[in-house]
Design a protein around this motif. Structure first.
Motif, PDB file in Angstrom:
ATOM      1  N   VAL A 159      -0.653   1.576  -1.170  1.00 21.62           N
ATOM      2  CA  VAL A 159      -0.881   0.159  -1.467  1.00 21.62           C
ATOM      3  C   VAL A 159      -2.370  -0.124  -1.631  1.00 21.62           C
ATOM      4  CG1 VAL A 159      -0.607  -2.186  -0.607  1.00 21.62           C
ATOM      5  CG2 VAL A 159       1.237  -0.552  -0.332  1.00 21.62           C
ATOM      6  N   GLU A 162       4.329   5.405   7.307  1.00 18.86           N
ATOM      7  CA  GLU A 162       3.604   4.134   7.258  1.00 18.86           C
ATOM      8  C   GLU A 162       2.185   4.322   6.737  1.00 18.86           C
ATOM      9  OE1 GLU A 162       4.347   2.893  11.186  1.00 18.86           O
ATOM     10  OE2 GLU A 162       6.116   1.713  10.625  1.00 18.86           O
ATOM     11  N   LYS A 188       2.190   4.951   3.072  1.00 20.12           N
ATOM     12  CA  LYS A 188       2.446   3.722   2.313  1.00 20.12           C
ATOM     13  C   LYS A 188       1.183   2.862   2.269  1.00 20.12           C
ATOM     14  CE  LYS A 188       7.429   3.147   3.048  1.00 20.12           C
ATOM     15  NZ  LYS A 188       8.017   2.524   1.855  1.00 20.12           N
ATOM     16  N   TYR A 189       0.498   2.762   3.406  1.00 20.17           N
ATOM     17  CA  TYR A 189      -0.770   2.023   3.411  1.00 20.17           C
ATOM     18  C   TYR A 189      -1.702   2.582   2.352  1.00 20.17           C
ATOM     19  CZ  TYR A 189      -0.856  -1.282   7.307  1.00 20.17           C
ATOM     20  OH  TYR A 189      -0.662  -2.380   8.109  1.00 20.17           O
ATOM     21  N   ALA A 221       1.491   2.211  -5.700  1.00 20.20           N
ATOM     22  CA  ALA A 221       2.216   1.478  -4.659  1.00 20.20           C
ATOM     23  C   ALA A 221       3.705   1.811  -4.718  1.00 20.20           C
ATOM     24  CB  ALA A 221       2.001  -0.025  -4.825  1.00 20.20           C
ATOM     25  N   GLN A 278       8.801  -7.582   0.248  1.00 17.97           N
ATOM     26  CA  GLN A 278       7.587  -7.188  -0.475  1.00 17.97           C
ATOM     27  C   GLN A 278       7.268  -8.125  -1.622  1.00 17.97           C
ATOM     28  OE1 GLN A 278       8.594  -3.163  -1.459  1.00 17.97           O
ATOM     29  NE2 GLN A 278       8.578  -2.525   0.658  1.00 17.97           N
ATOM     30  N   ASN A 310       4.617  -3.986  -5.739  1.00 15.12           N
ATOM     31  CA  ASN A 310       3.386  -4.760  -5.670  1.00 15.12           C
ATOM     32  C   ASN A 310       3.332  -5.814  -6.769  1.00 15.12           C
ATOM     33  OD1 ASN A 310       0.890  -5.732  -5.194  1.00 15.12           O
ATOM     34  ND2 ASN A 310      -0.198  -3.793  -5.399  1.00 15.12           N
ATOM     35  N   HIS A 317      -1.384  -7.161   1.918  1.00 17.64           N
ATOM     36  CA  HIS A 317      -0.026  -6.868   1.452  1.00 17.64           C
ATOM     37  C   HIS A 317       0.590  -5.744   2.296  1.00 17.64           C
ATOM     38  CE1 HIS A 317       3.346  -6.616  -1.194  1.00 17.64           C
ATOM     39  NE2 HIS A 317       3.001  -5.479  -1.756  1.00 17.64           N
ATOM     40  N   ALA A 318      -0.231  -4.744   2.601  1.00 16.74           N
ATOM     41  CA  ALA A 318       0.283  -3.611   3.376  1.00 16.74           C
ATOM     42  C   ALA A 318       0.633  -4.036   4.798  1.00 16.74           C
ATOM     43  CB  ALA A 318      -0.751  -2.478   3.390  1.00 16.74           C
ATOM     44  N   VAL A 373       6.538   0.791  -2.215  1.00 16.45           N
ATOM     45  CA  VAL A 373       6.183  -0.609  -1.969  1.00 16.45           C
ATOM     46  C   VAL A 373       5.992  -1.313  -3.304  1.00 16.45           C
ATOM     47  CG1 VAL A 373       4.561  -2.186  -0.879  1.00 16.45           C
ATOM     48  CG2 VAL A 373       5.009   0.033   0.154  1.00 16.45           C
ATOM     49  N   SER A 419       3.882  -6.124   4.488  1.00  9.81           N
ATOM     50  CA  SER A 419       5.110  -5.489   4.007  1.00  9.81           C
ATOM     51  C   SER A 419       5.394  -4.163   4.694  1.00  9.81           C
ATOM     52  CB  SER A 419       5.052  -5.315   2.498  1.00  9.81           C
ATOM     53  OG  SER A 419       3.980  -4.490   2.134  1.00  9.81           O
ATOM     54  N   VAL A 420       4.377  -3.445   5.125  1.00  7.52           N
ATOM     55  CA  VAL A 420       4.637  -2.156   5.771  1.00  7.52           C
ATOM     56  C   VAL A 420       4.757  -2.335   7.290  1.00  7.52           C
ATOM     57  CG1 VAL A 420       3.818   0.190   6.129  1.00  7.52           C
ATOM     58  CG2 VAL A 420       3.471  -0.914   3.922  1.00  7.52           C
TER      59      VAL A 420
END
Lengths: 424, 367
Positions: free
Chosen positions: A267, A260, A263-264, A69, A128, A76, A117-118, A74, A121-122
């Motif tokens: 995470v 994006e 990042k997904y 993450a 985050q 976590n 969470h994704a 990101v 936060s994303v």
């Protein structure tokens, strides 16, 4: 926002494998001396190392989860909650469909928590840390709620599941650690050597025996994940893209990386690994889901990630260290007590080294703490369990305090990203 | 967009979050075959009984103090995730000191609160100093300090501060605080008594309001939160602000356990509620970091906690409200972010219109 203040530019220091090996050798020699002096054989017994490995696995998985993450930028904090979801779904799957489905569902449960969470936060760009805290709270509530529905009246209750009986396959190295091969019992070389208690040889055999005997298939998988993570993140295109999103998402965006999406991915992998850690706790540690079973291991994993300088080998080393402390705590207080002697002596050597290098402040701290440890060893016979419990946290704080200049977190770790809108 | 419409939009944040949380809870209830309207109706009926309202206030007070502790950090962009540890270690040590001394009533209470304040502030201060001196992020430091507080507290309680065991008693607690260190109830009812600490908490809220919104220090604090660079340029020492804010936040956090200590347990026990530090984050977020908002949010959380007790009797697991709380946190921050973006877009649009108008005027003058 970054975890650890001012950082060097450029690449973090690589750990040279030869230096790492030398360090392990020196540690083993030192511990061997202490074992012979104090007679605390559990310090380096295969039982201790085996337990250390078992206890290190969930920490390592959580730490690797955190790594994925944070490498994509990101933070976590929700690892703990995702691990809770892993334990619940793992146990439920284990009860309903058998252990393999349990593992799969545990991983899926963790990934589901990570997906929330994704999204927060994303996609929505919320803080985050807040999102992670919320995941932890929601996960605890969901696990309790689902337990009431699924386990009450079926041999479990609001806080625990029925026994998960069927176990996953286990593995012991043939010839070296006495594993079976084609129905034959092979000799246990490490075990024989260990029982001799020869200086250094016995300790080495203990170490090797501990990590080759009676391994769960999940343990083997986790160990393989360390080099796999390194290769994936540092040697593949997708890995480079993921890391670029954690270093400078706007630069990555300008080069056509779908920040994006990447990042997904980071995470969700993170949550999946935390979920696997939860499933491991259910199937390998307890044989049951129990509320509070994770016991802060998600946070210890986070600590291991920081301690390990956001690198897979570092995370593995930190997780082993924390697992070893835990294992000694379980097995033998005499060994923990002997460890004080070892740490004290090691700090004196370090202090002498600092004096030689004319780093007087460091020398004073090392010598002072070293002497304190030796005094502690001399005037007591046992070490309170609570001190072992706080060891990983104190160690992480100390590392951050002493060596934060050397740590190299991803440059855009924790920075909210929005396409086309650079904020830092 | 006018200023009032913007304010209205901000106020929408907590309400939409609560609405969403109720929606998610309803789905959870439906999933287990319970009827959401029936569940909410019985919660409402049970929740407006006088004893329930007293219980709501009693539950809300620690949440309120926790919310204040978190909010004062948030006001300058500091995330004190260690409120939980500061509260526990503060409650433990102040209870131990309170049991060890004999003082006249008011002084005794004051001493216990002082110890709690100092211990909480010191514990949070470690994180502040580490951030300023060594660049350690306060979130990591306070998470580690939470666990260290747990371990250290358990060690101290088991080895030094524990009341000698009587017979086969299993309770692990500090020695009881004598009557001079207890607060009499504000209101005696048939069920639960209203604890007097609510008054001290109210004063604390006013103090925080005055400090943050009506003093020079508070102005600097808020300025540092909004724009640290600008604040520094105007002569605010950021390092000093960080340490001071952490100390303040920890000092307030130390007081979280006081309501239960003075009014109910009269000793530190392992039965002290857990997770208050994290619920404080939720309360601060829902209350938009303002003492008045936090009071409303704490009452809401306290009420939901209390009213949910009836659900078990209705055959619905009351744990559904933990999900409700978590969803409130998540949706409040999402709603906040959405509104922030909306306001931003509106401001950009307004500025563009203004520029165009000025240009037209200029052209008109030139012509």
């Amino acid at each position: 926002m970054s975890w650890a203040g001012p950082t060097e530019l450029g690449r973090g220091r690589r750990i040279d494998p030869r230096r790492l090996l030398a360090l392990v050798a020196v540690l083993l020699v030192g511990m061997s001396v202490v074992r012979v002096v104090t007679g605390a054989n559990d310090l380096t017994s295969s039982g201790t190392f085996g337990a250390a490995l078992r206890l290190a696995v969930p920490i390592l998985l959580a730490g690797l989860g955190g790594l994925y993450a944070e490498r994509t930028g990101v933070v976590n904090i929700g690892l703990e909650g995702m691990m809770i979801l892993g334990t619940w779904f793992g146990a439920w799957g284990g009860v309903e469909f058998g252990p393999w489905w349990g593992v799969v569902l545990g991983v899926a449960g963790g990934a589901l928590g990570a997906l929330i969470h994704a999204v927060a936060s994303v996609t929505f760009g919320v803080n985050q840390i807040v999102s992670g805290v919320a995941i932890n709270i929601i996960a605890a509530g969901v696990a309790r709620f689902l337990s009431v529905i699924a386990f009450t009246g079926h041999g479990g209750g609001a806080t625990q599941s029925p026994q998960v009986s069927a176990a996953l396959p286990r593995f012991t190295m043939p010839f070296l650690a006495g594993g079976g091969l084609l129905g034959w019992d092979t000799p246990d070389l490490f075990g024989w050597l260990e029982r001799r208690h020869w200086f250094l040889v016995g300790d080495l055999a203990g170490l090797l025996g501990g990590i080759t005997r009676n391994l769960s298939v999940l343990t083997v998988l986790t160990i393989l994940l360390v080099p796999a993570t390194f290769v994936f993140l540092w040697r593949t295109r997708l890995g480079l893209r993921m890391r670029s999103a954690g270093e400078n998402p706007w630069a990555a965006e300008s080069l056509g990386v779908r920040v994006e999406r990447v990042k997904y991915l980071g995470v969700v992998i993170s949550g999946a690994l935390a979920g696997l850690a939860g499933a491991f706790l259910v199937f390998e540690a307890a044989g049951i889901y129990r509320e509070g079973q994770t016991g802060g291991r998600g946070f210890i994993g986070l600590a291991a990630m920081i301690f390990g300088n956001w690198r897979p080998t570092g995370v593995a080393a930190a997780a082993s260290l924390f697992g070893y402390a835990d294992a000694l705590n379980l097995r033998s207080n005499a060994a923990i007590h002997a460890l004080l002697l070892f740490i004290g002596a090691a700090l004196l050597v370090l202090g002498a080294w600092y004096l030689w290098r004319r780093r007087f402040a460091g020398a004073a701290i090392a010598l002072g703490v070293g002497v304190l440890m030796l005094v502690w060893y001399a005037v007591t016979d046992t070490v309170a369990r609570e001190f072992i419990f706080i060891t990983p946290y104190v160690a992480t704080l100390l590392v951050l305090t002493v060596a934060s200049q050397r740590l190299r977190p991803p440059a855009a770790d924790g920075v909210p990203y929005r396409r086309g809108q650079q904020t830092s | 967009m006018s200023r009032w419409r913007i304010r209205l939009l901000w106020l929408l944040v907590p309400f939409s979050a609560i609405a969403l949380a109720f929606l998610v809870s309803s789905i959870a209830l439906l999933a287990i075959g319970a009827s959401p309207p029936a569940a909410f109706r019985s919660m409402l009926q049970y929740g407006v009984r006088p004893t329930s309202l007293v219980s709501m206030v009693n539950r809300a007070v620690p949440l309120y103090v926790a919310g204040l502790a978190v909010a004062i950090g948030f006001k300058m962009n500091l995330f004190n995730i260690g409120v939980e540890g500061q509260y526990r270690i503060g409650a433990l040590l102040s209870a131990a000191v309170g049991a060890a001394v004999a003082l006249p009533p008011v002084l005794h209470i004051a001493l216990i609160m002082l110890v709690a304040i100092v211990v909480g502030a010191a514990w949070a201060g470690i994180a502040g100093v580490l951030k300023v001196k060594r660049g350690v992020h306060e979130v990591v430091a306070t998470i580690m300090l939470n666990f260290i507080a747990t371990g250290l507290g358990a060690y101290l309680l088991a080895n030094y501060l524990r009341k000698p065991r009587v017979g086969s008693e299993l309770l692990i607690a500090t020695r009881p605080i004598p009557a001079s260190g207890q607060l009499p109830p504000l209101l005696v009812t048939g069920g639960e008594d209203l604890r007097s600490f609510v008054l001290i908490a109210a004063v604390l809220g006013v103090l925080v309001y005055v400090l943050v919104w009506r003093t020079r220090f508070g102005y600097d604090l808020r300025a540092s939160g909004v724009n640290p660079t600008a604040a520094q340029a105007s002569g605010v020492d950021p390092n000093r602000m960080i340490v001071t804010t952490m100390l303040l936040s920890g000092a307030i956090a130390g007081l979280i356990g006081m309501s239960d200590l003075f009014g109910y347990f009269h000793a530190y026990t392992l039965d002290f509620p857990t997770g208050l530090g994290f619920d404080g984050i939720a309360v601060a977020l829902v209350g938009l970091n303002h003492p008045a908002g936090i009071a409303v949010a704490a009452m809401l959380f306290g009420w939901v906690d209390r009213a949910a007790q009836i659900l078990d009797l209705e055959g619905v697991p009351k744990e559904v409200i933990v999900i409700t709380k978590g969803v409130i946190i998540l949706s409040v921050v999402v709603a906040y972010e959405v509104v922030r973006r909306l306001v931003q877009v509106a401001e950009v649009k307004a500025a563009a219109e203004e520029t165009r108008r000025l240009e037209r005027e200029k052209e008109a003058v030139a012509a």
